[in-house]
Design an enzyme around this catalytic site. Sequence first.
Site, PDB file in Angstrom:
ATOM      1  N   ASP A 196     -73.662-106.151 -77.627  1.00  0.00           N
ATOM      2  CA  ASP A 196     -73.238-104.969 -76.503  1.00  0.00           C
ATOM      3  C   ASP A 196     -74.598-104.306 -76.334  1.00  0.00           C
ATOM      4  O   ASP A 196     -75.151-103.784 -77.455  1.00  0.00           O
ATOM      5  CB  ASP A 196     -72.088-104.206 -77.153  1.00  0.00           C
ATOM      6  CG  ASP A 196     -71.745-103.065 -76.257  1.00  0.00           C
ATOM      7  OD1 ASP A 196     -72.790-102.485 -75.697  1.00  0.00           O
ATOM      8  OD2 ASP A 196     -70.594-102.571 -76.035  1.00  0.00           O
ATOM      9  N   HIS A 197     -75.155-104.507 -75.405  1.00  0.00           N
ATOM     10  CA  HIS A 197     -76.435-103.931 -75.125  1.00  0.00           C
ATOM     11  C   HIS A 197     -76.611-102.391 -75.381  1.00  0.00           C
ATOM     12  O   HIS A 197     -77.882-101.984 -75.668  1.00  0.00           O
ATOM     13  CB  HIS A 197     -77.145-104.490 -73.936  1.00  0.00           C
ATOM     14  CG  HIS A 197     -76.883-103.733 -72.684  1.00  0.00           C
ATOM     15  ND1 HIS A 197     -75.712-103.917 -71.793  1.00  0.00           N
ATOM     16  CD2 HIS A 197     -77.382-102.603 -71.839  1.00  0.00           C
ATOM     17  CE1 HIS A 197     -75.360-103.049 -71.044  1.00  0.00           C
ATOM     18  NE2 HIS A 197     -76.637-102.284 -71.055  1.00  0.00           N
ATOM     19  N   HIS A 259     -68.917-100.824 -74.161  1.00  0.00           N
ATOM     20  CA  HIS A 259     -70.047 -99.678 -74.111  1.00  0.00           C
ATOM     21  C   HIS A 259     -69.531 -98.236 -74.604  1.00  0.00           C
ATOM     22  O   HIS A 259     -70.045 -97.732 -75.379  1.00  0.00           O
ATOM     23  CB  HIS A 259     -70.681 -99.497 -73.027  1.00  0.00           C
ATOM     24  CG  HIS A 259     -71.410-100.858 -72.342  1.00  0.00           C
ATOM     25  ND1 HIS A 259     -71.660-101.718 -72.915  1.00  0.00           N
ATOM     26  CD2 HIS A 259     -71.599-101.277 -70.990  1.00  0.00           C
ATOM     27  CE1 HIS A 259     -72.246-103.096 -72.323  1.00  0.00           C
ATOM     28  NE2 HIS A 259     -71.991-102.494 -71.195  1.00  0.00           N
TER      29      HIS A 259
HETATM   30  C1  BG6 Z   1     -73.118-103.762 -67.926  1.00  0.00           C
HETATM   31  C2  BG6 Z   1     -71.934-103.839 -66.938  1.00  0.00           C
HETATM   32  O1  BG6 Z   1     -72.605-104.326 -69.079  1.00  0.00           O
HETATM   33  O2  BG6 Z   1     -73.629-102.308 -68.223  1.00  0.00           O
HETATM   34  C3  BG6 Z   1     -72.641-103.416 -65.374  1.00  0.00           C
HETATM   35  O3  BG6 Z   1     -71.425-105.014 -66.670  1.00  0.00           O
HETATM   36  C4  BG6 Z   1     -73.386-101.872 -65.862  1.00  0.00           C
HETATM   37  O4  BG6 Z   1     -71.777-103.123 -64.411  1.00  0.00           O
HETATM   38  C5  BG6 Z   1     -74.237-101.983 -67.119  1.00  0.00           C
HETATM   39  O5  BG6 Z   1     -74.201-101.418 -64.707  1.00  0.00           O
HETATM   40  C6  BG6 Z   1     -74.891-100.456 -67.453  1.00  0.00           C
HETATM   41  O6  BG6 Z   1     -75.899-100.778 -68.370  1.00  0.00           O
HETATM   42  P1  BG6 Z   1     -76.967 -99.683 -68.370  1.00  0.00           P
HETATM   43  O7  BG6 Z   1     -77.829-100.104 -69.643  1.00  0.00           O
HETATM   44  O8  BG6 Z   1     -77.785 -99.648 -67.188  1.00  0.00           O
HETATM   45  O9  BG6 Z   1     -76.504 -98.342 -68.599  1.00  0.00           O
END
Ligand code: BG6
Length: 509
Positions: A196-197, A259
Amino acid sequence: MATAVTTPPDHQSAPFSEAAGPCAMVLFGASGDLTKRKLAPALFNLAKVSLLPKNFAILGVAIEQLGDEQFRTQVSSFLPAEDRDTEAWDWFQQRLYYQCGDFADPGTYSTVASRLSQLDQQYQTEGNYLFYLATSPKFFASIIEKLGITELSQQQNGRWRRVIIEKPFGHDYDSARALNRQIKAVLAENQIYRIDHYLGKETVQNILVFRFDNSIFEPIWNRRYIDHVQITNAETVGVEQRGGYFDTAGTLRDMVPNHVMQLLSLIAMESPVSFHADAVRNEQAKVLHAMQPLASEDVLQCSLRGQYAEGFVGDERVPAYRTEPGVSSESRTETFVALKLDIDNWRWVGVPFYLRTGKRLAKRHTEIAIQFKKTPFVLFRNAPVHKHSNQLVIQIQPVEGISLSFGAKIPGPILRVGSVDMSFEYSKYFGAAAYTGYEVLLYDCMIGDATLFQRADMVEAGWSVVDPVLDVWKALPPRRFPNYAAGTWGPKECDDLLQRDGREWRKIE
Ligand code: BG6
């Protein structure tokens, strides 16, 4: 997450500890968007700070017909121009290899196996393999099954085999469980790294340090002092090139079980007994299990969905969701979600967690706001008072920092109270970081630290909170979509969710 105690000012040059041990990495989906935007830059950033293994090679696998040299050229195009003419690039590019292959074809995996044996010999990678599934989710189970059949997943004689799996992990509770079952038929839980990034973001990891490495916050981190918590994850982007995927998923599935639940669990968990992966994840899982899935009759009261119409984001006119490429012109997919959730445990009972996340909102902004209770007795009730409250805001992006607001006497002969802030901004204190967030996750997987990855039970717990909402929303389709203009803060009914409880969303300037 490797820990090292560092102090300013030289913290920039030594973000981690030492290079990972020997391994080869197989990147399924090597010419895809994730490789381009995140993985190639992150791997190269690790190379620049000498954290990739000295004995290392990458084998990209994808359907495109490329040779090793063409792959190197392609990867170099994913990096900033100034990085391409460096010693680090020379070192890195010599270790890049490519295998064209169809993920569904068993032959691909025997070819991958023989190329890996060659790379083992050439680079002494000792038979340790990291497989990264940067592919469409429809391939996850079958790639892992074939890694099992070809014995590429087998750990023997001290060599390790690990698999990083991207999101989305399932599309509801049942499918997430089924996927867990399928991959666990091949891999042990300690070989599985569900990414989960958000857990790669500095400020997200800092929640743990903030809460558990300071003694002053924890005593007030509970229902006695906290009135409620707000988590806002606002994006200005629309669905970009991902309309096809997004229209079958929607914001609830795309953002919440993963997230948003990660943010929530780090804020609400108990202190772990150590900083080992399972100690931390046990506490996260416990709090996720303590979240009360909404009863069907409460779903409409405690949740809200929206879809954007055309509008302006800044000065730019942007189209309605229904006219985005890949999206149905009658789509009922939500691009905005707000939820009110409760955690039933001693620390949090009676403290609502309000969550909102959406696309094409007024500003890109992710934060967690902890709203403290009012003083039990209002001493300055007759003083002209600017409305103020004690709020602790953890800003995740784009600004990274923490601020605490409190009341202060406004200078002058008359007693007046105003609201002031104490604030800390990462970039001012530590300088701007050029990392993608994937560096720490890739490095951790190479050293076998799963702290920042999701375990099966955490993923399933996240879905079990979301499932009842999905069910009710499916049974009762939205009547009035689109219901917010792009560039605003979402449907106006979103305010009602808090106003009903005598509260309001924090204004984001
Ligand atoms: C991704 C989603 O996991 O996270 C995207 O699939 C979203 O829809 C993105 O835009 C948001 O990531 P960050 O790091 O830009 O907040």
